[in-house]
Design a protein around this motif. Structure first.
Motif, mmCIF file in Angstrom:
data_model
loop_
_atom_site.group_PDB
_atom_site.id
_atom_site.type_symbol
_atom_site.label_atom_id
_atom_site.label_comp_id
_atom_site.label_asym_id
_atom_site.label_seq_id
_atom_site.Cartn_x
_atom_site.Cartn_y
_atom_site.Cartn_z
ATOM 1 N N MET A 32 1.377 -4.967 1.948
ATOM 2 C CA MET A 32 0.381 -5.926 1.289
ATOM 3 C C MET A 32 -1.020 -5.890 1.994
ATOM 4 N N SER A 33 -0.772 -5.982 3.405
ATOM 5 C CA SER A 33 -2.150 -5.862 4.059
ATOM 6 C C SER A 33 -3.024 -4.718 3.952
ATOM 7 N N GLN B 101 -2.804 -2.937 1.114
ATOM 8 C CA GLN B 101 -3.575 -2.893 -0.216
ATOM 9 C C GLN B 101 -4.789 -4.033 -0.267
ATOM 10 N N SER B 102 -4.614 -4.924 0.635
ATOM 11 C CA SER B 102 -5.777 -5.916 0.599
ATOM 12 C C SER B 102 -7.048 -5.447 1.172
ATOM 13 N N LEU C 79 -8.489 -3.481 -1.444
ATOM 14 C CA LEU C 79 -8.977 -4.472 -2.456
ATOM 15 C C LEU C 79 -10.332 -4.868 -1.824
ATOM 16 N N ALA D 261 -4.616 -0.954 -6.835
ATOM 17 C CA ALA D 261 -4.276 -1.960 -5.578
ATOM 18 C C ALA D 261 -3.666 -3.275 -5.733
ATOM 19 N N SER D 262 -4.031 -3.815 -6.923
ATOM 20 C CA SER D 262 -3.396 -4.782 -7.062
ATOM 21 C C SER D 262 -2.036 -4.841 -7.554
ATOM 22 N N SER E 37 0.111 -2.365 -6.816
ATOM 23 C CA SER E 37 0.760 -2.020 -5.652
ATOM 24 C C SER E 37 1.045 -3.465 -4.637
ATOM 25 N N TYR E 38 0.235 -4.221 -4.665
ATOM 26 C CA TYR E 38 0.338 -5.425 -3.887
ATOM 27 C C TYR E 38 1.285 -6.318 -4.446
ATOM 28 N N GLN E 39 1.337 -6.328 -5.909
ATOM 29 C CA GLN E 39 2.325 -7.088 -6.593
ATOM 30 C C GLN E 39 3.847 -6.518 -6.268
ATOM 31 N N ASN F 168 4.985 -5.015 -3.728
ATOM 32 C CA ASN F 168 5.257 -5.536 -2.368
ATOM 33 C C ASN F 168 5.464 -6.908 -2.298
ATOM 34 N N VAL F 169 4.891 -7.710 -3.112
ATOM 35 C CA VAL F 169 5.624 -9.020 -3.320
ATOM 36 C C VAL F 169 6.797 -9.273 -3.776
#
Lengths: 134, 137
Positions: free
Chosen positions: B14-15, B17-18, B21, B111-112, B114-116, B118-119
């Motif tokens: 997550m970090s 991917q952020s 972003l 990125a968004s 991939s972040y989702q 991981n969440v």
């Protein structure tokens, strides 16, 4: 008569840590979905469970010197059961993670983990019924 | 307990991917930051991801992600003929950064997502751990 809890719980007690470890491996695959050169991995669950249920059956290399690398079990799972996934469509940057495939495997693994938990839970409930006798 | 490492792995994802972003936001925001000198103009930034080989997990089963660095695009700035612009050079040109807006939008969506992912992994791992805690009840 003492109860052999290991025999009573059967294969489920051994399957649970393996399921948990597979979750970890799949989580690493999903986290590295955009990392160049990362190769997706998975656990050969059948072989890992067979090795965990019958430690003698798993082939072990003999170590005769202290500096030999052991194939002995690390935290319950033989290191050899961790395999690289065969990519269906490898990316140009060398990454072999197929996000959809990993997500499907993750969901499947998570459901099977819950199933194992349910089996264990009902075993414990059966034991409690026998103990309280009600 | 090994399940706790899932939080580390998914958290590092997550970090990372952020960060991606963030660079995308910076690139899109500066897409029109023109300059009078082609060497001084803003350069598109992209993060470089790397798997953390050691430290996490049993027998190297779980690799987190680390941002190895952020590299700047070497694509040449595009010259625009705008003689009325106060930043224009002697020939009437201003230089705009080589930011590909379409590419950046695709990066943003990727990125968004991939972040989702991981969440979602983190949520599932949490539910599995809570179910384990309730074992036998």
């Amino acid at each position: 008569m003492p109860i052999n809890l290991d025999a009573y719980l059967g294969v489920h007690a051994k399957a649970l840590p393996l399921r948990s470890q597979r979750t970890e491996v799949l989580a690493a695959n999903i986290a590295n979905a955009d990392t160049p050169g990362y190769r997706a991995r998975d656990i050969d669950f059948k072989a890992a469970l067979a090795a965990a249920s019958n430690p003698q059956s798993a082939a072990q290399l003999k170590t005769t010197q202290s500096r030999h690398i052991s194939t002995a079990q690390v935290n319950g799972t033989p290191a050899g059961e961790l395999k690289y996934r065969t990519p269906l469509a490898p990316a140009l940057d060398g990454n072999t993670v197929d996000t959809q495939l990993e997500q499907a495997a993750f969901a499947e693994n998570s459901v099977r983990y819950q199933a194992t938990l349910n089996f264990l839970s009902s075993k414990f409930r059966g034991l409690l019924t026998a103990i309280t006798g009600q | 307990m090994s399940s706790f490492k899932i939080f580390d792995v998914a958290g590092s994802g997550m970090s990372a991917q952020s960060v991606r972003l963030n660079t995308t936001a910076s690139n899109l925001a500066n897409a029109d930051s023109v300059s009078s000198d082609p060497n001084q103009v803003y350069k598109a930034k992209h993060p470089l991801f790397e798997a953390i080989r050691a430290g996490l997990g049993t027998n190297g089963a779980s690799n987190g992600v680390a941002v190895k660095g952020i590299y700047e695009s070497t694509a040449p700035a595009t010259a625009r003929y705008e003689p009325g612009n106060p930043l224009a050079d002697a020939n009437g040109y201003v230089y705009a950064p080589a930011v590909n807006s379409v590419e950046e939008m695709v990066n943003m969506i990727s990125a968004s997502r991939s972040y989702q992912n991981n969440v979602e992994v983190m949520n599932t791992a949490k539910e599995m751990m809570l179910a384990t805690l309730r074992l036998g009840q």
